[in-house]
Motif scaffolding. Structure first.
Motif, PDB file in Angstrom:
ATOM      1  N   ALA A  59       0.839  -1.205   0.000  1.00 24.07           N
ATOM      2  CA  ALA A  59       0.000   0.000   0.000  1.00 24.07           C
ATOM      3  C   ALA A  59       0.869   1.249   0.000  1.00 24.07           C
ATOM      4  N   ARG A  60       1.959   1.245   0.770  1.00 27.92           N
ATOM      5  CA  ARG A  60       2.846   2.404   0.807  1.00 27.92           C
ATOM      6  C   ARG A  60       3.497   2.638  -0.568  1.00 27.92           C
ATOM      7  N   LEU A  61       3.907   1.508  -1.188  1.00 32.16           N
ATOM      8  CA  LEU A  61       4.540   1.625  -2.502  1.00 32.16           C
ATOM      9  C   LEU A  61       3.564   2.203  -3.524  1.00 32.16           C
ATOM     10  N   ARG A  62       2.341   1.753  -3.487  1.00 32.48           N
ATOM     11  CA  ARG A  62       1.364   2.282  -4.425  1.00 32.48           C
ATOM     12  C   ARG A  62       1.113   3.768  -4.163  1.00 32.48           C
ATOM     13  N   ALA A  63       1.129   4.136  -2.839  1.00 34.69           N
ATOM     14  CA  ALA A  63       0.928   5.556  -2.500  1.00 34.69           C
ATOM     15  C   ALA A  63       2.081   6.405  -3.039  1.00 34.69           C
ATOM     16  N   MET A  64       3.222   5.807  -3.196  1.00 35.26           N
ATOM     17  CA  MET A  64       4.391   6.503  -3.712  1.00 35.26           C
ATOM     18  C   MET A  64       4.462   6.385  -5.230  1.00 35.26           C
TER      19      MET A  64
END
Length: 200
Positions: free
Chosen positions: A188-193
């Motif tokens: 989820a963090r990677l997608r947010a980035m």
């Protein structure tokens, strides 16, 4: 035997030295004075010298042997039989014995004592055997109890191991769930980035 009363039966064991007196003088005494209802004489060393008499009208009447060679005592309801074996003073000869009318020889006091001793010995052996069997049964019961206790302990140990394995499986499942949750959070963090986690 009653004091003052003549015996119902008298048996004289005669020999060469006493035969004449037993067959004459004593017979008359038993007949005329003592009035013994039945009188018998017998020579153990001459089995054919066997006779019996029954008092009838004050006179001894000779008895006749039955088909088995016995003389019957009506007073006692028994038979006198000639019996080969060891008896008085360990003498082996043909003795006179009482028997039932059916032919069963009555045991002597010595035979009764020997039989009682044999039965007592047999009873002792049976008691000893029963005691040994009881001890063996007790040992087997103790062994069975020990085996049951051991089986119970093994079952308890197996239950504990199964519980432990179940706990370990649950812990592994929990760890897997936690790892999966962390992986999802990272994705989820990677997608947010703006990073596609599947391309990393």
């Amino acid at each position: 035997w009653e004091e003052g009363k003549a015996p119902d039966v008298i048996i004289e064991l005669i020999s060469d030295s006493t035969a004449n007196t037993d067959k004459t003088t004593k017979k008359l005494v038993y007949q005329d004075q003592v009035r013994v209802p039945e009188y018998f004489w017998y020579d153990p060393f001459n089995p054919e010298d066997f006779a019996g008499f029954r008092l009838h009208n004050g006179v001894y009447q000779p008895l006749t042997e039955d088909e088995q060679g016995r003389l019957i005592s009506e007073r006692l309801g028994l038979a006198l039989v000639r019996w080969q074996g060891v008896y008085k003073n360990n003498v082996d000869t043909t003795w006179l014995r009482w028997a039932t009318l059916e032919g069963i020889v009555l045991p002597t006091a010595e035979e009764i004592a020997v039989q009682a001793q044999e039965e007592a010995a047999q009873a002792q052996q049976e008691a000893t055997q029963a005691q040994q069997e009881a001890i063996q049964a007790q040992q087997e019961a103790t062994q069975a109890q020990q085996e049951a206790t051991q089986a119970q302990q093994e079952a308890t140990q197996a239950q504990q191991e199964a519980t432990q394995a179940q706990q370990q499986a649950a812990q592994a499942q929990q760890q897997l769930a936690q790892a999966q949750e962390r992986a999802e959070q990272l994705a989820a963090r990677l997608r947010a980035m703006g990073v596609d986690p599947d391309q990393v």
